[in-house]
Design a protein around this motif. Structure first.
Motif, PDB file in Angstrom:
ATOM      1  N   GLY A 287      54.213  36.714  11.312  1.00 15.58           N
ATOM      2  CA  GLY A 287      55.158  36.388  12.170  1.00 15.58           C
ATOM      3  C   GLY A 287      56.038  35.079  12.284  1.00 15.58           C
ATOM      4  O   GLY A 287      56.313  34.668  11.123  1.00 15.58           O
ATOM      5  N   HIS A 288      55.994  34.503  13.367  1.00 17.34           N
ATOM      6  CA  HIS A 288      56.530  33.058  13.323  1.00 17.34           C
ATOM      7  C   HIS A 288      55.576  31.892  12.966  1.00 17.34           C
ATOM      8  O   HIS A 288      55.784  30.708  13.380  1.00 17.34           O
ATOM      9  N   SER A 289      54.232  32.329  13.047  1.00 17.12           N
ATOM     10  CA  SER A 289      53.218  31.209  13.096  1.00 17.12           C
ATOM     11  C   SER A 289      52.324  31.637  11.904  1.00 17.12           C
ATOM     12  O   SER A 289      52.672  31.903  10.845  1.00 17.12           O
ATOM     13  N   ARG A 290      51.126  31.177  12.014  1.00 21.44           N
ATOM     14  CA  ARG A 290      49.916  31.524  11.198  1.00 21.44           C
ATOM     15  C   ARG A 290      48.455  31.444  11.600  1.00 21.44           C
ATOM     16  O   ARG A 290      48.381  31.328  12.965  1.00 21.44           O
ATOM     17  N   TYR A 291      47.665  31.931  10.871  1.00 22.58           N
ATOM     18  CA  TYR A 291      46.510  32.192  11.313  1.00 22.58           C
ATOM     19  C   TYR A 291      45.607  30.941  11.457  1.00 22.58           C
ATOM     20  O   TYR A 291      45.731  30.247  10.726  1.00 22.58           O
ATOM     21  N   LEU A 292      44.972  30.667  12.541  1.00 18.52           N
ATOM     22  CA  LEU A 292      44.502  29.461  12.705  1.00 18.52           C
ATOM     23  C   LEU A 292      42.979  29.688  13.513  1.00 18.52           C
ATOM     24  O   LEU A 292      42.778  29.506  14.583  1.00 18.52           O
ATOM     25  N   PRO A 293      41.733  29.853  12.396  1.00 17.15           N
ATOM     26  CA  PRO A 293      40.561  30.142  13.086  1.00 17.15           C
ATOM     27  C   PRO A 293      40.134  28.646  13.419  1.00 17.15           C
ATOM     28  O   PRO A 293      40.178  27.588  13.006  1.00 17.15           O
ATOM     29  N   MET A 294      39.129  28.682  14.325  1.00 18.50           N
ATOM     30  CA  MET A 294      38.788  27.425  14.994  1.00 18.50           C
ATOM     31  C   MET A 294      37.032  27.698  15.347  1.00 18.50           C
ATOM     32  O   MET A 294      36.635  28.839  15.779  1.00 18.50           O
ATOM     33  N   VAL A 295      36.177  26.644  14.979  1.00 17.87           N
ATOM     34  CA  VAL A 295      34.873  26.797  15.259  1.00 17.87           C
ATOM     35  C   VAL A 295      34.700  25.268  16.256  1.00 17.87           C
ATOM     36  O   VAL A 295      35.061  24.280  15.818  1.00 17.87           O
ATOM     37  N   ILE A 296      34.183  25.433  17.432  1.00 14.37           N
ATOM     38  CA  ILE A 296      33.932  24.662  18.504  1.00 14.37           C
ATOM     39  C   ILE A 296      32.528  24.309  18.635  1.00 14.37           C
ATOM     40  O   ILE A 296      31.794  25.242  18.781  1.00 14.37           O
ATOM     41  N   TYR A 297      31.943  23.123  18.324  1.00 14.73           N
ATOM     42  CA  TYR A 297      30.663  22.897  18.380  1.00 14.73           C
ATOM     43  C   TYR A 297      30.573  21.557  19.201  1.00 14.73           C
ATOM     44  O   TYR A 297      31.071  20.408  18.775  1.00 14.73           O
ATOM     45  N   GLU A 298      29.520  21.588  20.048  1.00 11.62           N
ATOM     46  CA  GLU A 298      29.349  20.453  21.035  1.00 11.62           C
ATOM     47  C   GLU A 298      28.118  19.521  20.502  1.00 11.62           C
ATOM     48  O   GLU A 298      27.063  20.412  20.203  1.00 11.62           O
ATOM     49  N   LYS A 299      28.132  18.455  20.146  1.00 15.95           N
ATOM     50  CA  LYS A 299      26.913  17.637  19.728  1.00 15.95           C
ATOM     51  C   LYS A 299      25.681  18.124  20.717  1.00 15.95           C
ATOM     52  O   LYS A 299      25.926  17.589  21.908  1.00 15.95           O
ATOM     53  N   GLY A 300      24.537  18.397  20.249  1.00 20.93           N
ATOM     54  CA  GLY A 300      23.535  18.577  20.822  1.00 20.93           C
ATOM     55  C   GLY A 300      23.350  19.931  21.718  1.00 20.93           C
ATOM     56  O   GLY A 300      22.452  20.043  22.467  1.00 20.93           O
ATOM     57  N   ALA A 301      24.475  20.550  21.587  1.00 25.50           N
ATOM     58  CA  ALA A 301      24.540  21.983  22.423  1.00 25.50           C
ATOM     59  C   ALA A 301      24.960  22.842  21.547  1.00 25.50           C
ATOM     60  O   ALA A 301      26.195  23.415  22.123  1.00 25.50           O
ATOM     61  N   PRO A 302      24.221  23.521  20.835  1.00 25.45           N
ATOM     62  CA  PRO A 302      24.797  24.554  20.191  1.00 25.45           C
ATOM     63  C   PRO A 302      25.027  26.120  21.035  1.00 25.45           C
ATOM     64  O   PRO A 302      25.684  26.603  20.538  1.00 25.45           O
ATOM     65  N   ASP A 303      24.430  25.889  22.156  1.00 29.85           N
ATOM     66  CA  ASP A 303      24.839  27.193  22.827  1.00 29.85           C
ATOM     67  C   ASP A 303      26.052  27.087  23.841  1.00 29.85           C
ATOM     68  O   ASP A 303      26.470  27.951  24.328  1.00 29.85           O
ATOM     69  N   HIS A 304      26.922  25.983  23.514  1.00 26.08           N
ATOM     70  CA  HIS A 304      28.323  25.894  23.888  1.00 26.08           C
ATOM     71  C   HIS A 304      29.196  26.080  22.810  1.00 26.08           C
ATOM     72  O   HIS A 304      30.445  25.713  23.016  1.00 26.08           O
ATOM     73  N   SER A 305      28.658  26.387  21.594  1.00 23.90           N
ATOM     74  CA  SER A 305      29.810  26.749  20.483  1.00 23.90           C
ATOM     75  C   SER A 305      30.356  27.979  20.710  1.00 23.90           C
ATOM     76  O   SER A 305      30.353  28.940  21.431  1.00 23.90           O
ATOM     77  N   ALA A 306      31.645  27.996  20.242  1.00 17.57           N
ATOM     78  CA  ALA A 306      32.763  29.159  20.250  1.00 17.57           C
ATOM     79  C   ALA A 306      33.253  29.307  18.868  1.00 17.57           C
ATOM     80  O   ALA A 306      33.590  28.389  18.158  1.00 17.57           O
ATOM     81  N   TYR A 307      33.638  30.633  18.805  1.00 12.15           N
ATOM     82  CA  TYR A 307      34.630  30.936  17.460  1.00 12.15           C
ATOM     83  C   TYR A 307      35.930  31.406  17.926  1.00 12.15           C
ATOM     84  O   TYR A 307      35.858  32.222  19.113  1.00 12.15           O
ATOM     85  N   VAL A 308      36.886  30.967  17.859  1.00 12.13           N
ATOM     86  CA  VAL A 308      38.328  31.408  18.102  1.00 12.13           C
ATOM     87  C   VAL A 308      39.109  32.146  17.010  1.00 12.13           C
ATOM     88  O   VAL A 308      39.100  31.470  15.886  1.00 12.13           O
TER      89      VAL A 308
END
Length: 396
Positions: free
Chosen positions: A60-81
């Motif tokens: 389309g007008h943009s692009r694919y942008l995967p993201m991995v979010i990781y908080e120091k010391g808190a893997p249970d707060h991680s996310a995949y976008v």
């Protein structure tokens, strides 16, 4: 917002060393990382890469942008976008991250979901590690505008260090990539005949690699006395040499080697010239082991090179490799790729993987090169794809 399996699970099991990442983040002053490069998101996701965008990011007008979010010391707060279509991937093979947001089509909606997640875990005003070279400007602008008080920190070095020592599984993939590339190059040389053009030989290599399960990335090829490695209609002639340098990708891991061919039998001069290249390679290999500084290898190779009759037109180079062709350890400065050799004086570690290459640009006989892949071990090294290092006959 489409939030597939977005609820927090207990005790997230990460596919990487969280203690090492936490230490690196602490040293760099980073509270939470938002990784956006394909290689680092793949690494943090345990090897996962969405096949729909494997060849091209644009849509389309943009692009694919995967993201991995990781908080120091808190893997249970991680996310995949990720992209909306990745919800099906998650259903079949659940991602490890406790939060999974497969709801994007472009860069700004991905950045918007990252903002929401950072706010949810209380890090909207923290020190956020990003990859500047892999974060589009519109996504960064959106992050900056919605994360009041956040400070952005370059996390490139942190992620490079995290990947520097390969796991047994990664080493197996790098070994396999090297073996398959070697098989492909030797088969390609044997299949080439007098009159085979560079474009035909490159296409033959692409097919050989693809048929063996590799993702073909490139082939740098010379024929005869030419030093030009680009594809062309130039044809191979009886008595001429060939150099074939290829990168192939196996499950995300790069293989990168160079081997030599000759159409006919190599004469005494060619045997001597390749032997000079081999002596330089062997001088480097002799200094490779865990605990030895990378500079020891470089000094030994350059001393051998200096004594070579062909020193005036020969060059030695070495670099780290893994998910990408040049990664930690970084051993030589701007030679030729523009980065600093910050690891030359540091000890090599067991599990590092390096490429060692010697290139001779002979003014009459042509481009003569060996490039080898070494995995560092406590006792020395293991060479991957260690066949075909002499003169390989074309038309066999």
């Amino acid at each position: 917002m489409n939030d597939n399996a977005g609820q927090t699970r207990q005790a997230a099991v990460t596919p990487f060393d969280t203690a090492k990442l936490d230490r690196l983040m602490e040293e760099a002053g980073i509270d939470v990382i938002v990784a956006t490069s394909k290689h680092n998101t793949q690494y943090l996701m345990g090897g996962y890469k969405f096949i729909f965008f494997a060849a091209m990011d644009a849509i389309g007008h943009s692009r694919y942008l995967p993201m991995v979010i990781y908080e120091k010391g808190a893997p249970d707060h991680s996310a995949y976008v990720g992209n909306r279509m990745e919800g099906a991937e998650h259903q079949n093979n659940p991602f490890w991250t406790p939060a999974v947001h497969t709801a994007t089509w472009g860069t700004q909606d991905a950045a918007g979901l990252a903002v929401e997640h950072l706010k949810k875990i209380g890090k909207a005003g923290g020190r956020i590690g990003i990859e500047p070279a892999f974060l589009p400007s519109d996504a960064r602008d959106l992050l900056a505008s919605r994360l009041d008080g956040a400070r952005f920190v370059d996390a490139t070095h942190v992620l490079e260090r995290l990947r520097a020592v390969k796991t047994p599984g990664e080493l197996a993939k790098l070994r396999r990539a090297s073996e398959l590339i070697t098989d492909s190059m030797l088969a390609t040389i044997a299949a080439a005949r007098a009159g085979s053009t560079k474009m035909e030989i490159i296409e033959q290599l692409r097919r050989e690699e693809t048929n063996r399960g590799l993702h073909f990335e490139y082939c740098l090829l010379t024929l005869g006395s030419s030093h030009n490695r680009a594809g062309s209609p130039q044809a191979w002639v009886e008595g001429e040499i060939l150099s074939i340098d290829s990168g192939g990708n196996y499950h995300g891991y790069i293989g990168d080697l160079c081997r030599m061919g000759v159409l006919g039998e190599p004469d005494a001069e060619l045997e001597d010239l390749l032997a000079e290249v081999e002596c330089i390679q062997q001088a480097a290999f002799a200094k490779v082991r865990a605990g030895a500084a990378g500079r020891e290898m470089i000094v030994a190779a350059e001393a051998e090179l200096k004594a070579s009759p062909s020193a005036a037109f020969t060059d030695f180079f070495c670099h780290g490799m893994g998910l990408i062709a040049h990664e930690a350890p970084f051993l030589m400065t701007n030679h030729p790729v523009t980065y600093d050799g910050i690891d030359a004086d540091k000890p090599l570690e067991a599990g590092n993987v390096i490429s060692v290459e010697t290139t001779m640009l002979h003014p009459k006989r042509g481009f003569i090169k060996l490039e080898d892949t070494l995995a560092i071990t406590d006792g020395g090294y293991e060479m991957f794809g260690d066949r075909g290092r002499g003169w390989n006959r074309g038309g066999a």
